[in-house]
Design a protein around this motif. Sequence first.
Motif, mmCIF file in Angstrom:
data_model
loop_
_atom_site.group_PDB
_atom_site.id
_atom_site.type_symbol
_atom_site.label_atom_id
_atom_site.label_comp_id
_atom_site.label_asym_id
_atom_site.label_seq_id
_atom_site.Cartn_x
_atom_site.Cartn_y
_atom_site.Cartn_z
ATOM 1 N N TYR A 187 84.285 29.204 -3.418
ATOM 2 C CA TYR A 187 85.069 30.223 -2.877
ATOM 3 C C TYR A 187 83.984 31.791 -2.924
ATOM 4 O O TYR A 187 82.996 31.648 -3.521
ATOM 5 N N ALA A 188 84.276 32.796 -2.454
ATOM 6 C CA ALA A 188 83.627 33.985 -2.151
ATOM 7 C C ALA A 188 84.491 35.219 -2.689
ATOM 8 O O ALA A 188 85.593 35.121 -2.323
ATOM 9 N N GLY A 189 83.839 36.087 -3.241
ATOM 10 C CA GLY A 189 84.470 37.331 -3.393
ATOM 11 C C GLY A 189 83.910 38.426 -3.019
ATOM 12 O O GLY A 189 83.746 38.475 -2.005
ATOM 13 N N ARG A 190 83.377 39.627 -3.790
ATOM 14 C CA ARG A 190 82.656 40.637 -3.284
ATOM 15 C C ARG A 190 81.518 40.164 -2.742
ATOM 16 O O ARG A 190 80.582 39.723 -3.531
ATOM 17 N N THR A 191 81.083 40.520 -1.447
ATOM 18 C CA THR A 191 79.836 40.185 -0.807
ATOM 19 C C THR A 191 79.144 41.307 -0.169
ATOM 20 O O THR A 191 79.925 42.224 0.116
ATOM 21 N N ASP A 192 78.271 41.259 0.100
ATOM 22 C CA ASP A 192 77.576 42.321 1.291
ATOM 23 C C ASP A 192 78.254 42.250 2.534
ATOM 24 O O ASP A 192 78.927 41.295 2.954
ATOM 25 N N SER A 193 77.995 43.422 3.378
ATOM 26 C CA SER A 193 78.516 43.259 4.554
ATOM 27 C C SER A 193 77.525 42.701 5.697
ATOM 28 O O SER A 193 77.689 43.027 6.660
ATOM 29 N N GLY A 194 76.561 42.272 5.130
ATOM 30 C CA GLY A 194 75.421 41.427 6.199
ATOM 31 C C GLY A 194 76.076 40.221 7.122
ATOM 32 O O GLY A 194 75.428 40.157 8.166
ATOM 33 N N LEU A 195 77.227 39.852 6.684
ATOM 34 C CA LEU A 195 78.003 38.592 7.394
ATOM 35 C C LEU A 195 76.983 37.614 7.679
ATOM 36 O O LEU A 195 77.308 36.806 8.727
ATOM 37 N N ASN A 196 76.143 37.141 6.871
ATOM 38 C CA ASN A 196 75.136 35.791 7.169
ATOM 39 C C ASN A 196 75.960 34.834 7.186
ATOM 40 O O ASN A 196 75.728 33.814 8.033
ATOM 41 N N GLY A 197 77.209 34.578 6.425
ATOM 42 C CA GLY A 197 77.915 33.261 6.131
ATOM 43 C C GLY A 197 78.633 33.182 7.693
ATOM 44 O O GLY A 197 78.341 32.128 8.239
#
Length: 153
Positions: free
Chosen positions: A19-29
Amino acid sequence: MGHGRWQERSRLNVPGPFYAGRTDSGLNGPYYLPEHVLSDDEHCEFVHRQPADPREVAALVEIAHGEPLGGYAWDGDRHWTPQAVRDWWSRRDEVRAWIGRELDLSEEGRNEPEALRQYAAHLDGGLEAYLRGYLFWLVEGREPRPGEALPDL
């Protein structure tokens, strides 16, 4: 890496170990692995399809490794309960509505339209079988044997 906080996970994460929570806004995923990762309304990434083989696990771990805020984790098995999985499944219409809104806004480029359509197809297709198998895993602590009855959602 891999120290995401359960409390910060996106409601759109499909139940499972990753799962993912708080991530940066780079949107690499969503850019590099749209078949597993999308971005929610707050530009945080989430896992919409759990990996099914070692290559997919490696790809998801690589995305997690490149996430500067460390928002990914793979300890979902310690947090998901059978009731929580059933609750998530019972709210799948909210997920479907979110996908529809995202498809309407897809020109903004946050998520690829094809990845959104694949998430919708997975929601309407194989996700139920996956979640029933995941429930079995949570209850029994092992993979089901061929022909073994799976729990109901």
